[in-house]
Enzyme design. Structure first.
Site, short mmCIF file in Angstrom:
data_model
loop_
_atom_site.label_atom_id
_atom_site.label_comp_id
_atom_site.label_asym_id
_atom_site.label_seq_id
_atom_site.Cartn_x
_atom_site.Cartn_y
_atom_site.Cartn_z
N GLU A 1 14.89 -15.26 -0.23
CA GLU A 1 15.24 -16.40 0.64
C GLU A 1 14.23 -17.52 0.50
OE1 GLU A 1 15.45 -15.01 4.69
OE2 GLU A 1 16.89 -13.45 4.15
N ASP B 1 0.83 -1.20 0.00
CA ASP B 1 0.00 0.00 0.00
C ASP B 1 0.88 1.26 0.00
OD1 ASP B 1 -2.75 1.03 0.31
OD2 ASP B 1 -2.02 1.82 2.21
C1 GLC Z 1 -4.16 3.18 -0.62
C2 GLC Z 1 -5.38 2.29 -0.64
C3 GLC Z 1 -6.57 3.12 -0.23
C4 GLC Z 1 -6.33 3.67 1.15
C5 GLC Z 1 -5.03 4.43 1.22
C6 GLC Z 1 -4.63 4.71 2.63
O1 GLC Z 1 -4.22 4.17 -1.57
O2 GLC Z 1 -5.53 1.70 -1.89
O3 GLC Z 1 -7.75 2.38 -0.28
O4 GLC Z 1 -7.39 4.50 1.53
O5 GLC Z 1 -3.98 3.70 0.66
O6 GLC Z 1 -4.21 3.53 3.25
#
Ligand code: GLC
Length: 445
Positions: free
Chosen positions: A218, A181
């Site tokens: 790994e 993310d």
């Molecule tokens: C990313 C995710 C989104 C979320 C953001 C904050 O962009 O895809 O859904 O709100 O991160 O974590």
């Protein structure tokens, strides 16, 4: 390994009738994914969470969200998927935690603090300062997203160490890869200088992935790392240094127009012909491609799917893309997302049947079941079958080089090695070298 299916777990399949999708529900539907021919299943966050940002606010990284099941259920998904030739990838959120994570109380030094608001950084969700005063500590902490999502301090070696443990915990359980993310934003400028370029896209972030890549190597098979890299195209190329698959958001953000899409593909092919691109047209943050690109027109949705599935590299299908599912209708009193504009319409439940009886009082409304899995499965002319056929056919040329071919106006023609793909990017009939292409029709020659 080339077709990734993104399951938004909460809206994929519900096993216990509480209106929330869960892991046993997902496990019971793995046949759908095997029949379709996908080889990677990316699960939206499966960790315990207070659901301020629907799982993107994690309160425990070594566990499973009890709404979705137990660790054993996730182990079961991984094992059953593996038997079907499908790898499971988790959605790791390393930029920030939930403010309910124990670390926020017990290990405040894991976060980014300042005695005063030190700069002009703005929060993505609130549009105000990315700094929130914490009366317990008498200082401001940084939050790139909601105030309930404090950013971690990636200059702290202990934070790095924690995540190395988290990676190993899941890789040891058979998790084959990660979607990372906000992968472009982990490291903040050490001096907290003004300017958005100091809040994200810092070059030091690559060191984090270099280390993670060592860990991934790994394992046998090597674990995969796909980044949510929301950056301009010219900035994207650097992320291939240590990520296997930096996501290309430029395509997803474009209009479905030949003049917008083809230059992006050509630039990627020119700059990184030896790297693997990953293409997608929908996810849980954007309006679904059948709505945004195709305005509900199923022929146009198929054109988009044709493009995605015939380009070189990996492709991500977001749940529902395979049936050309359009955005759900979410009335104002049902809105649950913290972001504006809300992302709920792309997160509504997946309709498995026309009657929709598999969803009892779902967390977001199931508004339109006209496009559903069961009926499309029974109809060989459906979009579902169209996608399945394309997935089968792409195997023959998936790694072959891309080359733009001369074409009639409105037609996108490209070679994939010895294979030729032609796609009518218009709503009218066109001729291309003796082939009559119906509106939005794609052909593999
Ligand atoms: C990313 C995710 C989104 C979320 C953001 C904050 O962009 O895809 O859904 O709100 O991160 O974590």
């Amino acid at each position: 390994m080339t077709v990734i299916y993104q399951a938004y777990v909460r809206s994929f399949a519900d096993s216990d009738g509480d209106g929330v999708g869960d892991l046993p529900g997902l496990r019971s539907r793995l046949d759908h994914l095997q029949w379709l021919g996908v080889n990677v299943l990316w699960l939206s966050p499966t960790f315990p969470t207070p659901n301020v940002d629907w799982g993107y606010d994690v309160s425990h990284y070594h566990a499973v969200n009890p709404e979705y099941g137990e660790l054993a259920d996730l182990d079961g998904v991984i094992a059953d998927a593996r038997e079907r030739g499908i790898d499971v990838w988790l959605d790791l959120v390393p930029n920030h935690t939930s403010d309910k994570h124990d670390w926020f109380t017990d290990r405040p030094e894991y976060y980014v603090w300042s005695p005063e608001i030190p700069n002009d950084w703005e929060s993505v969700f609130t549009e105000g300062p990315a700094w929130h005063f914490d009366s317990r500590r008498g200082a401001y902490y940084m939050h790139q997203f909601a105030p309930q999502q404090p950013d971690l301090d990636w200059w702290n070696p202990d934070v790095r160490h924690e995540f190395e443990r988290i990676l190993r915990f899941w890789f040891d359980r058979g998790v084959a890869g990660l979607r990372i993310d906000v992968a472009h934003a982990l490291v903040k400028d050490r001096e907290l200088r003004d300017g958005v370029e100091h809040m994200r896209e810092r070059p030091e972030v690559h060191d984090v992935y270099a280390r993670w890549q060592e860990i991934a190597k790994e394992y046998e098979p090597k674990r995969m790392m796909m980044g949510e890299t929301v950056v301009a195209l010219e900035k994207l190329f650097a992320y291939w240094q240590h990520l296997d698959l930096p996501q290309n958001h430029e395509i997803c953000k474009s209009n479905f127009e030949l003049d917008e899409l083809r230059p992006i593909v050509e630039e990627v092919e020119r700059r990184v012909p030896d790297k693997t691109p990953v293409w997608f047209g929908s996810n849980h943050d954007h309006s679904r491609l059948a709505t945004r690109w195709a305005q509900g027109d199923e022929r146009k949705a198929r054109a988009a799917l044709f493009m995605l599935l015939t380009l070189r590299g990996y492709v991500i299908l977001y749940q529902g893309d395979e049936i050309a599912l359009t955005d759900g209708d979410v009335p104002e009193d049902c809105v649950l997302d913290i972001a504006t504009p809300g992302r709920d319409p792309s997160r509504t439940p997946l309709p498995w049947t026309a009657a929709g009886e598999e969803w009892v009082d779902p967390w977001l409304p199931l508004t339109d079941t006209a496009r559903n899995v069961e009926e499309q499965r029974a109809d060989p002319e459906s979009t579902l079958h169209y996608v399945r056929d394309l997935i089968a056919r792409r195997k023959a040329f998936v790694n072959e080089p891309y080359r733009t071919l001369p074409s009639a106006t409105g037609v996108w023609a490209y070679a994939r090695g010895a294979t030729t793909c032609v796609l009518n990017m218009t709503g009218v009939v066109v001729d291309h070298e003796g082939h009559t292409l119906q509106p939005w029709q794609g052909l593999i020659l």
